[in-house]
Design an enzyme around this catalytic site. Structure first.
Site, PDB file in Angstrom:
ATOM      1  N   LYS A 105       0.654  -1.132  -0.096  1.00 49.61           N
ATOM      2  CA  LYS A 105      -0.074  -0.057  -0.013  1.00 49.61           C
ATOM      3  C   LYS A 105       0.783   1.292   0.112  1.00 49.61           C
ATOM      4  CE  LYS A 105      -4.249  -1.732   0.635  1.00 49.61           C
ATOM      5  NZ  LYS A 105      -4.385  -3.037   1.397  1.00 49.61           N
ATOM      6  N   GLU A 127      -9.689   6.578   3.570  1.00 50.99           N
ATOM      7  CA  GLU A 127     -10.410   5.271   4.195  1.00 50.99           C
ATOM      8  C   GLU A 127      -9.545   4.089   4.515  1.00 50.99           C
ATOM      9  OE1 GLU A 127     -10.013   5.629   0.847  1.00 50.99           O
ATOM     10  OE2 GLU A 127      -9.381   3.524   0.627  1.00 50.99           O
ATOM     11  N   SER A 406       1.474  -9.793  -1.043  1.00 52.58           N
ATOM     12  CA  SER A 406       1.116  -8.567  -0.988  1.00 52.58           C
ATOM     13  C   SER A 406       1.577  -7.914   0.388  1.00 52.58           C
ATOM     14  CB  SER A 406      -0.294  -8.346  -1.436  1.00 52.58           C
ATOM     15  OG  SER A 406      -1.120  -9.094  -0.507  1.00 52.58           O
TER      16      SER A 406
HETATM   17  C1  LIG Z   1      -5.082  -3.955   1.273  1.00 53.44           C
HETATM   18  C2  LIG Z   1      -4.640  -5.057   1.199  1.00 53.44           C
HETATM   19  C3  LIG Z   1      -4.835  -6.088  -0.111  1.00 53.44           C
HETATM   20  C4  LIG Z   1      -6.334  -5.836  -0.953  1.00 53.44           C
HETATM   21  O1  LIG Z   1      -6.186  -4.588  -1.804  1.00 53.44           O
HETATM   22  P1  LIG Z   1      -5.763  -4.456  -3.360  1.00 53.44           P
HETATM   23  O2  LIG Z   1      -6.173  -3.112  -3.429  1.00 53.44           O
HETATM   24  O3  LIG Z   1      -6.768  -5.482  -3.826  1.00 53.44           O
HETATM   25  O4  LIG Z   1      -4.171  -5.090  -3.363  1.00 53.44           O
HETATM   26  C5  LIG Z   1      -4.337  -7.204  -0.353  1.00 53.44           C
HETATM   27  N1  LIG Z   1      -3.210  -7.460   0.409  1.00 53.44           N
HETATM   28  C6  LIG Z   1      -2.763  -6.622   1.425  1.00 53.44           C
HETATM   29  C7  LIG Z   1      -1.662  -7.160   2.331  1.00 53.44           C
HETATM   30  C8  LIG Z   1      -3.180  -5.433   1.579  1.00 53.44           C
HETATM   31  O5  LIG Z   1      -2.987  -4.819   2.673  1.00 53.44           O
END
Ligand SMILES: *Cc1c(COP(=O)(O)O)cnc(C)c1O
Length: 420
Positions: A105, A127, A406
């Site tokens: 993020k 948000e 992610s």
């Molecule tokens: C917020 C988040 C997501 C989901 O958001 P996307 O915009 O779809 O990437 C996925 N993995 C993690 C670790 C997150 O913090």
């Protein structure tokens, strides 16, 4: 609500070298900018600023310097040897979990807040669901000395306590939202309301590839560093820039957009998106928007939305707060419907099991969201119970697969301890 597309179309096309987006922010039938009149000039000014800075060498130098010196990029592309042996394919993990603050993020938060500063904005709002976008935004505001307000559903405030404490320690204000399901959708509504009341000094940092044009394009572009690095790293490690598969989870779609971006025009690379099936796609308790959604408008964009016959939004459910959203970014609606991406739905149980497998085989505790992407490996190789992976293919032993991790699992420890 007014559709701004006719007015927007008079301006010069914002060419994006990789995304299938037109100058009005449409990805096929999805996208656009469906916003109240009061935000019209804000969105116009943002479009102009984005178009100016994204190609400005000074801006990009500052952005890229922060990515390397502050976020810690490039993140490793790690060949997971034991995982590869387990699944019988060559599996590489893109380690976004190693970014400062623990997820992808921050790549986007830095980009948008640099634009906000150049636009002369003094107040940042955002948000957040799981709290990761709130933490990333509050972090960058601390770094740059900006006032910051984070909207968060009251349910999420309760279940994501460590992130709430981090946001406060960073000097931002957390405003719990008591409407609706008290989760991400409700926090987003409240942030938009704040933006309408404070259009002059406030910049709204959206955390995923959702919202009115140009947000989905801008967020994808700031996350595209993920696939730019993957190509380079894969070339160095395997001799080829192109994997056979890229797999990512999708909430609103930003980490997947970043992992797919530089492969969208490479037809040999198969793109797999994992959405959250919660207790099962047909259980009534899921966030499987692409499987279940119908065309509608949510948070300023035309896209697939989980809704009832008469257009009421269906409250989503997933064990993972970051995937618990009833819409999907317009890019991913388009990629799925056009057949460029394949979408699979992953249940809570499948994600928990995949998190356990990665932890025991590689010593990496993934975020629950990322565990949904890892579960695709089980669905592909072992045809796990949900059978939702429509194509029923197997990976070959020579296939090269990149899974985007992610984020890290620290924030999810309570959930893991309760279930595993
Ligand atoms: C917020 C988040 C997501 C989901 O958001 P996307 O915009 O779809 O990437 C996925 N993995 C993690 C670790 C997150 O913090």
């Amino acid at each position: 609500m007014e559709n701004l597309d006719n007015t927007l179309s008079k301006e010069k096309a914002m060419a994006d070298p990789f995304l299938p987006v037109d100058e009005n922010g449409y990805y096929g039938p999805y996208g656009g900018a469906y916003i109240p009149e009061i935000l019209h000039s804000n969105v116009e000014n943002l479009k102009k600023a984005y178009a100016e800075y994204i190609d400005d060498p000074d801006f990009m130098a500052e952005y890229e310097n922060l990515l390397s010196e502050y976020v810690g990029r490039p993140t490793p592309l790690y060949y997971a040897k034991r995982l590869s042996e387990h699944y019988g394919a060559n599996i590489y993990l893109k380690r976004e979990d190693l970014c400062h603050t623990g997820a992808h993020k921050i790549n986007n938060a830095i980009g948008q807040i640099l634009i906000a500063k150049r636009m002369g904005k003094t107040r940042i709002i955002a948000e957040t669901g799981a709290g990761q976008h709130g933490v990333a935004t509050a972090t960058v505001c601390a770094l740059m000395g900006l006032k910051c307000v984070i909207y968060m559903g009251a349910t999420d405030v309760a279940r994501q306590r460590p992130n709430v404490e981090r946001i406060k320690m960073l000097g931002a204000e957390v405003r719990p939202v008591e409407s609706g399901n008290k989760t991400l959708k409700d926090a987003t509504n409240e942030a938009i309301r704040d933006w309408c009341s404070n259009p002059a000094d406030t910049f709204y940092v959206i955390g995923s590839t959702v919202g009115p044009h140009p947000y989905p394009q801008m967020v994808a572009r700031f996350q595209s560093v993920i696939s730019r690095e993957i190509r380079k790293q894969l070339k160095a490690q395997t001799g080829s820039e192109l994997p056979d598969y890229v797999i990512a989870c999708i909430g609103g779609g930003s980490n997947a957009a970043g992992a797919f971006y530089h492969f969208l025009k490479e037809d040999s690379v198969k793109l797999i998106a994992a959405e959250a099936a919660g207790l099962g796609v047909d259980s009534g308790e899921s966030a499987a928007t692409i499987h279940l959604g119908k065309e509608g408008i949510i948070h300023g964009s035309r896209t697939l939305v989980m809704q009832t016959e008469d257009g009421q939004i269906v409250e989503p459910y997933s064990i993972s707060a970051g995937l618990d959203y009833p819409g999907i970014g317009p890019l991913h609606a388009y990629l799925a419907k056009s057949g460029r991406s394949e979408v699979t739905a992953v249940t809570d149980a499948e994600a928990l099991s995949a998190a356990s497998t990665l932890t025991r085989l590689e010593g990496i505790i993934p975020a629950l969201e990322s565990a949904h992407a890892l579960a695709v490996l089980d669905q592909m190789q072992f045809a796990s119970e949900s059978g939702r992976y429509a194509h029923n293919r197997r990976f070959g032993k020579d296939d090269v697969i990149v899974v985007n991790v992610s984020g890290r699992g620290d924030k999810d420890m309570e959930t893991y301890l309760a279930h595993l």
